[in-house]
Design a protein around this motif. Structure first.
Motif, PDB file in Angstrom:
ATOM      1  N   SER A   1       0.823  -1.210   0.000  1.00  0.00           N
ATOM      2  CA  SER A   1       0.000   0.000   0.000  1.00  0.00           C
ATOM      3  C   SER A   1       0.855   1.258   0.000  1.00  0.00           C
ATOM      4  CB  SER A   1      -0.932  -0.011   1.217  1.00  0.00           C
ATOM      5  OG  SER A   1      -1.748  -1.156   1.231  1.00  0.00           O
ATOM      6  N   VAL A   2       1.938   1.252   0.768  1.00  0.00           N
ATOM      7  CA  VAL A   2       2.825   2.419   0.814  1.00  0.00           C
ATOM      8  C   VAL A   2       3.468   2.650  -0.544  1.00  0.00           C
ATOM      9  CG1 VAL A   2       4.938   3.328   1.827  1.00  0.00           C
ATOM     10  CG2 VAL A   2       3.235   2.256   3.294  1.00  0.00           C
ATOM     11  N   ARG A   3       3.925   1.576  -1.181  1.00  0.00           N
ATOM     12  CA  ARG A   3       4.548   1.707  -2.499  1.00  0.00           C
ATOM     13  C   ARG A   3       3.549   2.233  -3.532  1.00  0.00           C
ATOM     14  NH1 ARG A   3       7.978  -4.003  -2.887  1.00  0.00           N
ATOM     15  NH2 ARG A   3       9.614  -3.442  -1.378  1.00  0.00           N
ATOM     16  N   ARG A   4       2.351   1.691  -3.522  1.00  0.00           N
ATOM     17  CA  ARG A   4       1.339   2.132  -4.477  1.00  0.00           C
ATOM     18  C   ARG A   4       0.945   3.582  -4.219  1.00  0.00           C
ATOM     19  NH1 ARG A   4      -3.324  -1.641  -4.231  1.00  0.00           N
ATOM     20  NH2 ARG A   4      -2.154  -2.880  -5.741  1.00  0.00           N
ATOM     21  N   GLY A   5       0.818   3.962  -2.941  1.00  0.00           N
ATOM     22  CA  GLY A   5       0.487   5.343  -2.618  1.00  0.00           C
ATOM     23  C   GLY A   5       1.565   6.315  -3.055  1.00  0.00           C
ATOM     24  N   SER A   6       2.825   5.921  -2.898  1.00  0.00           N
ATOM     25  CA  SER A   6       3.940   6.791  -3.316  1.00  0.00           C
ATOM     26  C   SER A   6       3.930   6.988  -4.832  1.00  0.00           C
ATOM     27  CB  SER A   6       5.267   6.180  -2.865  1.00  0.00           C
ATOM     28  OG  SER A   6       5.319   6.049  -1.461  1.00  0.00           O
ATOM     29  N   LYS A   7       3.697   5.914  -5.573  1.00  0.00           N
ATOM     30  CA  LYS A   7       3.648   6.026  -7.029  1.00  0.00           C
ATOM     31  C   LYS A   7       2.482   6.905  -7.466  1.00  0.00           C
ATOM     32  CE  LYS A   7       5.801   1.532  -7.937  1.00  0.00           C
ATOM     33  NZ  LYS A   7       5.607   0.171  -8.531  1.00  0.00           N
ATOM     34  N   LEU A   8       1.333   6.731  -6.824  1.00  0.00           N
ATOM     35  CA  LEU A   8       0.170   7.539  -7.186  1.00  0.00           C
ATOM     36  C   LEU A   8       0.404   9.009  -6.864  1.00  0.00           C
ATOM     37  CD1 LEU A   8      -2.732   7.722  -8.187  1.00  0.00           C
ATOM     38  CD2 LEU A   8      -3.503   7.223  -5.860  1.00  0.00           C
ATOM     39  N   ALA A   9       1.022   9.291  -5.716  1.00  0.00           N
ATOM     40  CA  ALA A   9       1.300  10.679  -5.350  1.00  0.00           C
ATOM     41  C   ALA A   9       2.235  11.341  -6.365  1.00  0.00           C
ATOM     42  CB  ALA A   9       1.914  10.731  -3.953  1.00  0.00           C
ATOM     43  N   THR A  10       3.254  10.605  -6.799  1.00  0.00           N
ATOM     44  CA  THR A  10       4.178  11.142  -7.803  1.00  0.00           C
ATOM     45  C   THR A  10       3.461  11.409  -9.119  1.00  0.00           C
ATOM     46  OG1 THR A  10       6.007   9.929  -6.777  1.00  0.00           O
ATOM     47  CG2 THR A  10       6.334  10.722  -9.019  1.00  0.00           C
ATOM     48  N   ALA A  11       2.599  10.468  -9.515  1.00  0.00           N
ATOM     49  CA  ALA A  11       1.862  10.637 -10.766  1.00  0.00           C
ATOM     50  C   ALA A  11       0.909  11.827 -10.689  1.00  0.00           C
ATOM     51  CB  ALA A  11       1.091   9.361 -11.084  1.00  0.00           C
ATOM     52  N   MET A  12       0.241  12.010  -9.555  1.00  0.00           N
ATOM     53  CA  MET A  12      -0.690  13.128  -9.414  1.00  0.00           C
ATOM     54  C   MET A  12       0.045  14.460  -9.398  1.00  0.00           C
ATOM     55  SD  MET A  12      -3.443  11.579  -6.676  1.00  0.00           S
ATOM     56  CE  MET A  12      -4.499  13.029  -6.761  1.00  0.00           C
ATOM     57  N   GLU A  13       1.208  14.506  -8.780  1.00  0.00           N
ATOM     58  CA  GLU A  13       2.004  15.739  -8.791  1.00  0.00           C
ATOM     59  C   GLU A  13       2.453  16.065 -10.213  1.00  0.00           C
ATOM     60  OE1 GLU A  13       2.842  17.997  -6.661  1.00  0.00           O
ATOM     61  OE2 GLU A  13       2.068  17.164  -4.795  1.00  0.00           O
ATOM     62  N   ALA A  14       2.842  15.017 -10.968  1.00  0.00           N
ATOM     63  CA  ALA A  14       3.299  15.244 -12.340  1.00  0.00           C
ATOM     64  C   ALA A  14       2.177  15.768 -13.233  1.00  0.00           C
ATOM     65  CB  ALA A  14       3.863  13.947 -12.916  1.00  0.00           C
ATOM     66  N   LYS A  15       0.938  15.395 -12.912  1.00  0.00           N
ATOM     67  CA  LYS A  15      -0.199  15.848 -13.702  1.00  0.00           C
ATOM     68  C   LYS A  15      -0.806  17.153 -13.198  1.00  0.00           C
ATOM     69  CE  LYS A  15      -1.541  11.261 -15.341  1.00  0.00           C
ATOM     70  NZ  LYS A  15      -2.620  10.243 -15.416  1.00  0.00           N
ATOM     71  N   GLY A  16      -0.181  17.774 -12.196  1.00  0.00           N
ATOM     72  CA  GLY A  16      -0.618  19.079 -11.732  1.00  0.00           C
ATOM     73  C   GLY A  16      -1.704  19.076 -10.686  1.00  0.00           C
ATOM     74  N   PHE A  17      -1.984  17.909 -10.082  1.00  0.00           N
ATOM     75  CA  PHE A  17      -3.024  17.861  -9.051  1.00  0.00           C
ATOM     76  C   PHE A  17      -2.586  18.526  -7.752  1.00  0.00           C
ATOM     77  CE2 PHE A  17      -4.540  14.385 -11.757  1.00  0.00           C
ATOM     78  CZ  PHE A  17      -5.875  14.705 -11.835  1.00  0.00           C
ATOM     79  N   GLY A  18      -1.289  18.768  -7.593  1.00  0.00           N
ATOM     80  CA  GLY A  18      -0.814  19.407  -6.377  1.00  0.00           C
ATOM     81  C   GLY A  18      -0.721  20.913  -6.477  1.00  0.00           C
ATOM     82  N   SER A  19      -1.178  21.484  -7.563  1.00  0.00           N
ATOM     83  CA  SER A  19      -1.095  22.927  -7.754  1.00  0.00           C
ATOM     84  C   SER A  19      -2.074  23.656  -6.835  1.00  0.00           C
ATOM     85  CB  SER A  19      -1.395  23.274  -9.216  1.00  0.00           C
ATOM     86  OG  SER A  19      -1.437  24.663  -9.401  1.00  0.00           O
ATOM     87  N   ASP A  20      -1.677  24.830  -6.390  1.00  0.00           N
ATOM     88  CA  ASP A  20      -2.522  25.639  -5.514  1.00  0.00           C
ATOM     89  C   ASP A  20      -3.421  26.600  -6.290  1.00  0.00           C
ATOM     90  OD1 ASP A  20      -1.452  24.495  -3.219  1.00  0.00           O
ATOM     91  OD2 ASP A  20       0.222  25.909  -3.163  1.00  0.00           O
ATOM     92  N   THR A  21      -3.357  26.573  -7.604  1.00  0.00           N
ATOM     93  CA  THR A  21      -4.219  27.442  -8.403  1.00  0.00           C
ATOM     94  C   THR A  21      -5.667  26.941  -8.359  1.00  0.00           C
ATOM     95  OG1 THR A  21      -3.745  26.128 -10.387  1.00  0.00           O
ATOM     96  CG2 THR A  21      -2.323  28.023  -9.941  1.00  0.00           C
TER      97      THR A  21
END
Length: 264
Positions: A201-221
């Motif tokens: 679960s930790v590995r899958r969560g880390s990969k998903l977090a990286t993918a979401m950041e790469a797609k701009g889901f972590g933006s504050d806009t």
């Protein structure tokens, strides 16, 4: 179908905004947690049971979703009866175990409260799609998009836990790890399998977090949403029903003289 998947229904409850469902369940839960008495919990549970036919769940779906409550409530009643606070006349005395009127009253108050708090939350959210809930949290409650999207992703991944657990069990059995017998071996096997699930679960969560950041889901806009989430009359009616259940429970307990404010 996984127990975490939303149930599709053509009833009115399926078309109510998830935020209204969440707030209605929250109102009842918070009020019931302010006191530990059997009258308020019993009244709230009785009113909730009267509304279950309109919940959009079949009898089988209802029993499957609420099964943990029907196990936890009786267990809490038994444990509290045997080891709860001693108050009032002694009904049974056996070694260090004593059953009194106070412990029995407290036990039923806790058992009924588990059902009264758990049933509305489980039943209402059972007909709620996680994506609709995220839309409501972001558009109606104006919660930060980063928090909402992260919670939605985590909720979606939670549905994979059961499949991962089965796959791990099959893999360990194929390797001969699950052949040992006895309670100690079973406990060791379950502990190892749970640790493996945690690592996965930790590995899958880390990969998903990286993918979401790469797609701009972590933006504050500011973010736009594909599906609008609005509230209307039926949402207000559900919230009013929750308030009325909570008010009826408190009023009944106060009139019966059993209300005990836990923060007093």
């Amino acid at each position: 179908m996984s127990l975490l998947e939303a149930i599709e229904t053509d009833r009115v409850v399926g078309r109510i905004n998830p935020v209204a469902k969440l707030l209605a369940a929250l109102v009842v839960s918070v009020v019931l947690l302010l006191s530990i008495d059997w009258v308020s919990a019993g009244v709230a549970l009785g009113l909730e049971l009267l509304l279950l036919p309109w919940a959009g769940l079949s009898a089988r779906q209802l029993l499957r979703r609420t099964a943990p409550l029907w196990v936890a409530a009786p267990m809490s009643i038994v444990v509290t009866t045997l080891y709860g606070r001693d108050d009032g006349a002694v009904l049974l005395q056996f070694w260090w175990i004593s059953v009194t009127e106070g412990s029995v009253s407290l036990a039923f108050a806790i058992g009924l409260r588990i059902l009264a708090v758990g049933i509305p939350g489980i039943v209402l959210l059972a007909t709620t799609d996680p994506t609709d809930l995220a839309d409501g949290l972001a558009q109606v409650l104006r919660l930060p998009a980063r928090f909402v999207l992260g919670g939605l992703a985590g909720l979606r991944l939670a549905g994979l836990f059961a499949d991962d657990w089965r796959q791990l069990a099959l893999a360990r059995r194929a390797r001969g790890v699950a052949d040992a017998r006895g309670p100690v071996a079973v406990a060791r096997r379950l502990a190892g399998q749970a640790f493996a699930l945690l690592v996965l679960s930790v590995r899958r969560g880390s990969k998903l977090a990286t993918a979401m950041e790469a797609k701009g889901f972590g933006s504050d806009t500011s973010r736009t949403w594909a599906r609008p989430s609005t509230v209307g009359l039926r949402d207000a009616v559900l919230l009013a029903i929750g308030v009325l259940i909570a008010a009826a429970a408190v009023t009944s307990a106060v009139l019966a003289g059993t209300w005990e404010f836990v923060l007093a």
